[in-house]
Design a protein around this motif. Sequence first.
Motif, PDB file in Angstrom:
ATOM      1  N   GLU A 102       1.108  -1.005  -0.019  1.00 50.98           N
ATOM      2  CA  GLU A 102       0.148   0.095   0.190  1.00 50.98           C
ATOM      3  C   GLU A 102       0.722   1.269  -0.084  1.00 50.98           C
ATOM      4  O   GLU A 102       0.320   2.009  -0.660  1.00 50.98           O
ATOM      5  N   ALA A 103       2.334   1.174   0.755  1.00 48.98           N
ATOM      6  CA  ALA A 103       3.243   2.314   0.629  1.00 48.98           C
ATOM      7  C   ALA A 103       3.385   2.226  -0.516  1.00 48.98           C
ATOM      8  O   ALA A 103       3.643   3.735  -0.999  1.00 48.98           O
ATOM      9  N   VAL A 104       4.395   1.709  -0.621  1.00 50.55           N
ATOM     10  CA  VAL A 104       4.542   1.632  -2.079  1.00 50.55           C
ATOM     11  C   VAL A 104       4.479   1.577  -3.166  1.00 50.55           C
ATOM     12  O   VAL A 104       4.523   2.565  -3.855  1.00 50.55           O
ATOM     13  N   SER A 105       2.968   1.653  -3.086  1.00 46.07           N
ATOM     14  CA  SER A 105       1.627   2.315  -4.554  1.00 46.07           C
ATOM     15  C   SER A 105       2.317   3.386  -4.919  1.00 46.07           C
ATOM     16  O   SER A 105       1.638   3.920  -6.227  1.00 46.07           O
ATOM     17  N   GLN A 106       2.181   4.185  -3.683  1.00 49.78           N
ATOM     18  CA  GLN A 106       1.887   5.822  -3.889  1.00 49.78           C
ATOM     19  C   GLN A 106       2.804   6.488  -5.213  1.00 49.78           C
ATOM     20  O   GLN A 106       2.638   7.036  -5.701  1.00 49.78           O
ATOM     21  N   GLY A 107       3.929   5.625  -5.804  1.00 51.88           N
ATOM     22  CA  GLY A 107       4.315   5.725  -6.431  1.00 51.88           C
ATOM     23  C   GLY A 107       4.362   5.337  -7.937  1.00 51.88           C
ATOM     24  O   GLY A 107       4.973   5.967  -8.652  1.00 51.88           O
ATOM     25  N   ASN A 108       3.071   4.983  -7.763  1.00 58.61           N
ATOM     26  CA  ASN A 108       2.404   4.512  -9.032  1.00 58.61           C
ATOM     27  C   ASN A 108       2.830   5.818  -9.532  1.00 58.61           C
ATOM     28  O   ASN A 108       2.423   6.336 -10.802  1.00 58.61           O
ATOM     29  N   GLN A 109       2.113   6.772  -8.879  1.00 55.62           N
ATOM     30  CA  GLN A 109       1.907   8.477  -9.786  1.00 55.62           C
ATOM     31  C   GLN A 109       2.677   9.560 -10.518  1.00 55.62           C
ATOM     32  O   GLN A 109       2.997  10.313 -10.934  1.00 55.62           O
ATOM     33  N   PHE A 110       3.538   8.632  -9.888  1.00 56.99           N
ATOM     34  CA  PHE A 110       5.612   9.024 -10.662  1.00 56.99           C
ATOM     35  C   PHE A 110       5.462   7.782 -11.793  1.00 56.99           C
ATOM     36  O   PHE A 110       7.222   8.097 -12.489  1.00 56.99           O
TER      37      PHE A 110
END
Length: 183
Positions: free
Chosen positions: A78-86
């Motif tokens: 869940e935390a690393v999925s925030q990198g999808n926006q980049f």
Amino acid sequence: MPSQNKNGVNPHNETNPVHTIGNHMSKQNTKKDVECKSLSEAMLAFHKLNLSASKGGNINVPSQGGKRSYSKLEDVIEAVSQGNQFGLFFTQEIGYTNPADGAIIPIVKTTVHHVNDKETYISELPIMLHETSLQNPQKIGGAITYYKRYTLQSVYGLPSEDDDAHEVANGSDTKSSNNNGWR
């Protein structure tokens, strides 16, 4: 009056969806993605978010007087999925190595990719289990989950509490006393 399709909806070919805000119609771009041209640029943008994985898991550690919390694999994802926006995404593979001594050692390999770049960041870790545990699918599965979590945290640079430090310092091993040996 604009034409309507058979469902009574006005068709439009706009790239930005229209959303109702209050009592009027307003165009808002709902896409939050940030254009990053390379893996390193995207990783820098990700690190600026200053994220850490939540600690949604609990384990009973009698030597420490009770329960300890830790980040489950799902919390880390869940935390690393925030990198999808980049433009960041990851893959995780299970492989095997056969060192000179003939032993077969399973390996977890986590790779971070970027949509605009062929460069990758890799965290690879051999799964260290006692030989008898290598015959037990549940212990192997638990170990794979454990190593997937730590290689994912490592390759993304997510902070984690060293919840085994106390046991290591005292010469004991938390992993051998809980849930098939792994959290």
